[in-house]
Design a protein around this motif. Structure first.
Motif, short mmCIF file in Angstrom:
data_model
loop_
_atom_site.label_atom_id
_atom_site.label_comp_id
_atom_site.label_asym_id
_atom_site.label_seq_id
_atom_site.Cartn_x
_atom_site.Cartn_y
_atom_site.Cartn_z
N ASP A 113 0.90 -1.07 -0.05
CA ASP A 113 0.05 -0.02 -0.23
C ASP A 113 0.73 1.37 -0.11
OD1 ASP A 113 -0.92 -2.39 1.75
OD2 ASP A 113 -2.98 -1.06 1.69
N THR A 114 0.32 2.28 -0.69
CA THR A 114 1.10 3.55 -0.36
C THR A 114 0.20 4.58 0.12
OG1 THR A 114 0.32 4.24 -2.59
CG2 THR A 114 2.39 3.11 -2.44
N GLY A 115 0.55 5.68 0.68
CA GLY A 115 -0.25 6.55 1.44
C GLY A 115 0.17 6.53 2.70
N GLN A 116 -0.92 7.16 3.51
CA GLN A 116 -0.47 7.53 4.69
C GLN A 116 -1.24 6.37 5.95
OE1 GLN A 116 1.64 10.60 5.23
NE2 GLN A 116 2.31 9.02 6.36
N ILE A 117 -2.39 5.96 5.62
CA ILE A 117 -2.92 4.91 6.62
C ILE A 117 -3.31 3.75 5.96
CG2 ILE A 117 -4.11 6.84 7.89
CD1 ILE A 117 -6.66 6.25 6.42
N PHE A 118 -3.33 2.58 6.48
CA PHE A 118 -3.60 1.31 6.06
C PHE A 118 -5.13 1.00 6.32
CE2 PHE A 118 -4.47 -3.03 6.67
CZ PHE A 118 -4.10 -3.66 5.51
N LEU A 119 -5.99 0.80 5.21
CA LEU A 119 -7.25 0.48 5.35
C LEU A 119 -7.55 -0.82 4.89
CD1 LEU A 119 -8.93 3.58 3.70
CD2 LEU A 119 -8.82 3.10 6.21
N PRO A 120 -7.91 -1.82 5.71
CA PRO A 120 -8.39 -3.23 5.45
C PRO A 120 -8.98 -3.18 4.19
CG PRO A 120 -8.57 -2.64 7.75
CD PRO A 120 -8.37 -1.30 7.01
N HIS A 121 -8.82 -3.96 3.27
CA HIS A 121 -9.77 -4.00 2.10
C HIS A 121 -9.54 -5.24 1.28
CE1 HIS A 121 -5.34 -3.10 1.28
NE2 HIS A 121 -5.36 -4.22 0.40
N GLU A 122 -10.48 -5.49 0.42
CA GLU A 122 -10.77 -6.62 -0.24
C GLU A 122 -10.88 -6.40 -1.57
OE1 GLU A 122 -14.55 -8.52 1.48
OE2 GLU A 122 -12.52 -8.70 2.48
N TRP A 123 -10.43 -7.13 -2.71
CA TRP A 123 -11.28 -7.18 -4.11
C TRP A 123 -12.31 -8.05 -4.49
CZ3 TRP A 123 -9.03 -3.00 -6.91
CH2 TRP A 123 -8.02 -2.34 -6.36
N SER A 124 -13.14 -7.55 -5.36
CA SER A 124 -13.95 -8.65 -5.82
C SER A 124 -14.56 -8.21 -7.36
CB SER A 124 -15.20 -8.60 -5.15
OG SER A 124 -15.91 -7.61 -5.08
N ILE A 125 -15.02 -9.12 -7.96
CA ILE A 125 -15.34 -8.86 -9.26
C ILE A 125 -16.82 -9.58 -9.70
CG2 ILE A 125 -13.96 -10.81 -10.22
CD1 ILE A 125 -13.04 -8.85 -12.69
N ASN A 126 -17.65 -8.76 -10.46
CA ASN A 126 -18.52 -9.25 -10.80
C ASN A 126 -19.00 -9.13 -12.46
OD1 ASN A 126 -19.94 -10.16 -8.39
ND2 ASN A 126 -20.45 -8.00 -7.80
N ASP A 127 -19.31 -10.18 -12.91
CA ASP A 127 -19.31 -10.17 -14.18
C ASP A 127 -20.96 -9.70 -14.58
OD1 ASP A 127 -19.58 -10.25 -17.12
OD2 ASP A 127 -17.98 -12.03 -17.09
N LEU A 128 -20.97 -8.59 -15.47
CA LEU A 128 -22.47 -8.00 -15.41
C LEU A 128 -23.44 -8.78 -16.19
CD1 LEU A 128 -21.92 -4.11 -14.69
CD2 LEU A 128 -22.59 -6.05 -13.10
N ASP A 129 -22.78 -9.12 -17.35
CA ASP A 129 -23.46 -9.88 -18.25
C ASP A 129 -24.32 -11.23 -17.88
OD1 ASP A 129 -23.09 -8.10 -20.08
OD2 ASP A 129 -20.97 -8.82 -20.95
N ASP A 130 -23.33 -11.89 -17.02
CA ASP A 130 -23.77 -13.11 -16.84
C ASP A 130 -24.57 -13.27 -15.30
OD1 ASP A 130 -22.63 -13.93 -19.18
OD2 ASP A 130 -20.98 -14.94 -18.09
N SER A 131 -24.46 -12.21 -14.76
CA SER A 131 -25.29 -12.22 -13.35
C SER A 131 -26.73 -11.99 -13.15
CB SER A 131 -24.44 -11.19 -12.44
OG SER A 131 -24.80 -9.98 -12.54
N PRO A 132 -27.31 -12.92 -12.82
CA PRO A 132 -28.69 -12.99 -12.88
C PRO A 132 -29.54 -12.22 -12.00
CG PRO A 132 -28.13 -14.98 -11.89
CD PRO A 132 -26.82 -14.44 -12.19
N GLU A 133 -28.81 -11.71 -10.82
CA GLU A 133 -29.48 -10.78 -10.10
C GLU A 133 -29.56 -9.58 -10.25
OE1 GLU A 133 -26.75 -12.69 -9.10
OE2 GLU A 133 -25.27 -11.65 -7.94
#
Lengths: 422, 321
Positions: free
Chosen positions: A400-420
């Motif tokens: 991470d760069t910057g001044q503070i550490f923010l706990p984080h997580e990535w996710s990905i959603n495919d918009l074409d196939d996601s039924p909801e």
């Protein structure tokens, strides 16, 4: 790719003179010695002289990016001048294989009355480009500097950022084997900085070598391997970047860490103490989990700020405050017992009050702790200490760069196939 | 709008002139491949920097010096163009300023001469034409010398922060005075026509006389430019010396023949060169060829010695700019 040595520096020293008048005298003498072939003993120091560089040795291999860090006046720029062949060393030997491009001052050859276009031709020629090279790279230079509309404007009307951008763009298209870069990442806007970093990475991938002098430790950490840490002309540490940066974080700029060090005076507020204050702060320290004093903390580690104080008389509910500043004077965190609705209660004599951060979510750097104590209303400040103690944060392997550490997580959603969503 | 602007500025004579100089290179450039990856390059040369490294060049140093000078000819040309092009960009009268000081000085002397305050006789051609020619040649010399002397100091960070053949700066300082000299030939020709002075046909050899004058200035300039980096008094001292030198040279008066004033012709290395040009205009042959030859030889030696001294010392004093 063979790991061959591109730059080898062996025991190099360079002295400078503090006094202008003596510089003239020594200059005349040295020039006379050079002219008439007298060999002179250049090992000793004459009055008012000092070693700007003192017995520095290192090697840079092909494709390496050497970071050079250290406090102001450590000899970093002098080192680059010697590597660029701008002045000669007083002792030692420098061997450079291949052509060197020195970016010591961007736009050094510019003439203010000439337009950007003319300056590209002139500066390019000064830096050793032929007309052919300039014709080939002209459009790329203008693109890189992003100065299309201003290329036919005299550079004296350029903003300082534009000036530097053009200077870097020319130097970037020199097609050299080694680039010496002195603090140029500090100028220009964010977009241009990113462009420079990309250019350096690209250059390294193509097998070029870079020596980067910078105070931007984040950039050094991400670009350079290894790193040379210098202090008053000498090699302080030379080795893997992470290790060297930790040394620098731990010991700061090498000056006394109990003083304000790199902090401009007054940036965290002026110290104050009212005469008839019933409470006096005696000592402030940063403690680790085990309750011992520590100066380097890892991101996410627990840290406790311990404030020791004495009272002259029994005091009801004094208000204590703690603030953490970075070295630019930006407040990273501040809290008082009053704003936290935490009652101190009656105190008398010597005591300590502790503020515990279970997770110190700060990223790498040096931090300064300011403390204050005031009456129960929080309105009358009895004592304020802008620099009560400092500590360093080592973010270890976090990217991470910057001044503070923010706990984080990535996710990905495919918009074409996601039924909801549909 | 930017496009029109570009087209207009693209045709400034500065750019045209530098394109002219490199016509053949520019044509070749269209068919060149993209530069290969750095690592595969075979041009790698070792450069070694050690204390006093420049001093030990030896005789082979001369070969390197001439090679590097030849390599930096384009740079010298560009720097000359820059100086000439930039000088009058923010001015209305522009190049007229090149002739104003010369005309003013000669005007004063012509007035003093015609009003008999100064009685100067014995010039072989009309006094005003004589004085105007003399001052033009002197200003060529003085301009070259002071230009070379200040060339390094006035370049500032270029000298302290960039590694390039710095002699180019000194040599390029000749460009401006040479250009000014050519501009000043216009009033010179006008005055010659006005006073009905017809120069002898041998005047076409005058450039051969001007060459040693420029070499003399360059040789002294190399040394003084270094001296000026170390001690800034050099520039001021030179200004004073040039003012005195102007009066100790047969410019506003014919070469004195009576002792001890005739020393002016002997001790001033510039005098025989100026006298040679005056001879060529007035009579078509040199009256003191041996003096001229000696002055030429001196100029050549000074130019080479000065250049060498410059090479040996520049890296030591580059940080002083």
């Amino acid at each position: 790719m063979p790991a061959d040595t591109i730059i080898s520096v062996q025991g190099v020293s360079k002295k400078f003179c503090r006094s202008l008048k003596r510089t003239m005298l020594y200059g005349v003498r040295d020039v006379a010695c050079d002219l008439f072939g007298f060999s002179q003993n250049s090992n000793g120091l004459r009055p008012d002289e000092f070693w700007a560089l003192d017995d520095v040795s290192f090697e840079v291999k092909r494709g390496e990016c050497l970071g050079v860090i250290g406090p102001n006046g450590a000899g970093k720029s002098t080192l680059l001048k010697l590597l660029g062949g701008i002045t000669l060393p007083d002792k030692g030997r420098i061997k450079v294989t291949g052509r060197v491009g020195a970016l010591l001052e961007l736009g050094a050859g510019f003439h203010p009355m000439l337009t950007g276009r003319e300056n590209i031709h002139l500066t390019g020629t000064i830096l050793g480009l032929g007309e052919k090279d300039i014709a080939e790279t002209f459009d790329a230079i203008v693109d890189f500097a992003d100065l299309k509309e201003f290329i036919d404007v005299p550079v004296k009307y350029y903003s300082s950022g534009m000036y530097v951008r053009l200077g870097y763009a020319i130097a970037a298209h020199l097609d050299r084997d080694v680039l010496l870069i002195d603090e140029v990442l500090a100028v220009g806007d964010v977009g241009f900085r990113a462009k420079c970093v990309r250019h350096i990475q690209n250059f390294l991938e193509r097998g070029g070598s870079v020596i980067l002098v910078s105070h931007d430790l984040g950039a050094v950490g991400s670009l350079c391997e290894p790193t040379l840490l210098m202090k008053s002309g000498q090699t302080w540490r030379f080795g893997p970047t992470e290790e060297v940066l930790n040394v620098y974080y731990t010991y700061g700029d090498g000056r006394s860490t109990s003083g304000h060090g790199a902090m401009p005076a007054g940036q965290t507020g002026q110290d104050s103490y009212s005469e008839n204050a019933p409470v006096a702060i005696v000592d402030v320290s940063a403690l680790n989990v085990a309750g011992r004093k520590q100066s380097i903390f890892r991101t996410g580690e627990a840290m406790t700020i311990c404030v020791e104080f004495t009272t002259a008389e029994p005091v009801e509910n004094p208000v204590f405050g703690v603030a953490i500043y970075n070295t630019h004077g930006a407040r990273c965190h501040a809290i008082t017992t009053l704003t936290d609705d935490w009652r101190v209660g009656p105190v008398n004599g010597r005591a300590t009050i502790k503020l515990r951060y279970p997770q110190l979510n700060l990223l790498a750097g040096r931090y300064i702790v300011a403390v204050s104590v005031s009456d129960a209303t929080g309105l009358n400040c009895w004592q304020y200490i802008g620099f009560s103690c400092d500590f360093f944060v080592d973010q270890h392997c976090r990217r991470d760069t910057g001044q503070i550490f923010l706990p984080h997580e990535w996710s990905i959603n495919d918009l074409d196939d996601s039924p909801e969503i549909s | 709008m930017a496009k029109n602007g570009a087209a207009k500025y693209n045709n400034t004579w500065f750019l045209r002139a530098l394109q002219l100089f490199n016509m053949e290179e520019a044509i070749q450039s269209r068919h060149t491949a993209v530069a290969p990856a750095l690592a595969s390059r075979e041009h790698a040369v070792d450069v070694v920097y050690t204390p006093g490294g420049m001093r030990r060049d030896g005789v082979g140093g001369w070969r390197i010096m001439f090679k590097e000078l030849a390599e930096s000819r384009r740079l010298i040309w560009l720097l000359m163009l820059r100086d000439i092009s930039v000088r009058y960009r923010q001015s209305i009268l522009g190049y007229v300023w090149a002739v104003v000081p010369q005309l003013a000085t000669v005007g004063v002397f012509a007035f003093l001469h015609s009003s008999q305050v100064l009685s100067i006789s014995g010039t072989r051609i009309a006094y005003v034409a004589y004085a105007l020619w003399g001052i033009s040649v002197w200003q060529l010399f003085a301009g070259c010398l002071s230009g070379c002397t200040t060339s390094l100091v006035s370049s500032g960070s270029l000298v302290t922060k960039v590694n390039f053949p710095r002699e180019a700066l000194v040599v390029a300082a000749l460009g401006q005075p040479i250009f000014d000299f050519l501009v000043r030939l216009v009033p010179v020709v006008a005055v010659f026509v006005w006073y009905g002075v017809t120069p002898s046909w041998e005047s076409v050899f005058i450039p051969l006389v001007l060459l040693p004058i420029m070499l003399l200035a360059l040789g002294l300039g190399f040394v003084l430019s270094i001296a000026n980096l170390v001690i800034r008094d050099t520039g001021n001292a030179l200004g004073t010396a040039l003012t005195i030198g102007m009066f100790l040279t047969p410019i506003f008066y014919p070469p004195p023949v009576r002792w001890p004033f005739s020393l002016v012709n002997l001790l001033n290395p510039f005098s025989p060169l100026l006298a040679a040009s005056q001879d060529l205009i007035a009579q078509g042959f040199l009256s003191r060829p041996e003096m001229f030859a000696a002055a030429c030889l001196l100029s050549l030696i000074l130019a080479l010695a000065g250049w060498r001294a410059f090479r040996v010392t520049i890296l030591r004093v580059a940080g002083y700019a």
